[in-house]
Design a protein around this motif. Structure first.
Motif: not given
Length: 204
Positions: A107-108, A111-112
Motif C-alpha cells: 500500500q505505501n 501510494k508513493t
C-alpha cells in the motif's frame, strides 16, 4: 570486543525499533525478496542503501520489512523521479517475479509511486499539457473530465513502470537472489553487508 553482529543488533533494536517475526519461512522469504527488490533498483542507480531488515519496524510497526536509503536532496531531474517510481514498485515486482501471485503488502509503495506520477502529470507536464492543473489545486473546481483523464493516465503509467521494474529485476536476478538470501539469513543487513554483496556484481 564489539563485533558487526553487536552493531547489527543495536541498529535493529534501537534505530529500527524492530520486532522479530515468527519463524514463518515462507512469509520471511517474501519479505526478503520484496525489500531486496527496493535495494536492487537503488543500487543500480548508485544510491547508498543504508539498511535492509525483516520485521515490524518503527512506532506503528505496520510494515513487515524495511529498506532505507541515505538521505539525499530532493530529486532534481525527471530521470531521478522516474527511478524513485521504479524503486517504489520494485518490492512488489521482485516478490511477484520470484513467487508469482500478488504481493499484497504494497500500500505505501503504491501510494508513493502514485504521488510521484501525479506530480509529474499535474505540475510538470511531463506527459502532456492535457493533464496539467491550471487552477489552484485546493479550489476543488477541476473538471470531472480532467480528473478521469488523469486517473486513467496514472493507472497506465503505474503499469508501465511496474513492467519496467520487473524487467530490470529479471535482468539482475542473481544480485536480487544474493541480497534476499543474505537478508533471510541475517534478518538485518547494514550498509557494509550490502556493499560487500554488491561489489561482486558489475553495476555500471
Amino acid at each position: 570486543n564489539i563485533s558487526m553482529e553487536h552493531i547489527r543488533q543495536a541498529v535493529s533494536s534501537v534505530l529500527l525499533e524492530r520486532t522479530r517475526l515468527t519463524d514463518d519461512i515462507d512469509k520471511k522469504g517474501r519479505i526478503a525478496y520484496h525489500e531486496a527488490g527496493h535495494a536492487l533498483i537503488g543500487l543500480l542507480a548508485h544510491k547508498r542503501v543504508g539498511c535492509l531488515a525483516i520485521g515490524k519496524c518503527g512506532e506503528d510497526g505496520l510494515g513487515l520489512g524495511v529498506c532505507t536509503f541515505e538521505a539525499l536532496e530532493k530529486p532534481a531531474s525527471f530521470d531521478e523521479l522516474e527511478n524513485d517510481i521504479l524503486m517504489s514498485l520494485a518490492g512488489k515486482a521482485a516478490c511477484e517475479l520470484q513467487f508469482g501471485g500478488t504481493d499484497i503488502g504494497t500500500q505505501n509503495d503504491l501510494k508513493t509511486a502514485t504521488e510521484i506520477i501525479e506530480h509529474l502529470l499535474q505540475q510538470t507536464a511531463a506527459y502532456g499539457w492535457e493533464y496539467c492543473y491550471t487552477k489552484n489545486e485546493y479550489a476543488g473546481n477541476h473538471s470531472y473530465a480532467l480528473i478521469d483523464r488523469t486517473q486513467e493516465k496514472v493507472a497506465e503509467l503505474l503499469g508501465h513502470y511496474y513492467t519496467e521494474a520487473k524487467k530490470v529485476i529479471a535482468e539482475n536476478k542473481t544480485l536480487l537472489d544474493a541480497l534476499a538470501k543474505a537478508l533471510l539469513e541475517k534478518e538485518v543487513l547494514l550498509y557494509d553487508d550490502i556493499l560487500q554483496i554488491a561489489t561482486v556484481f558489475d553495476l555500471d
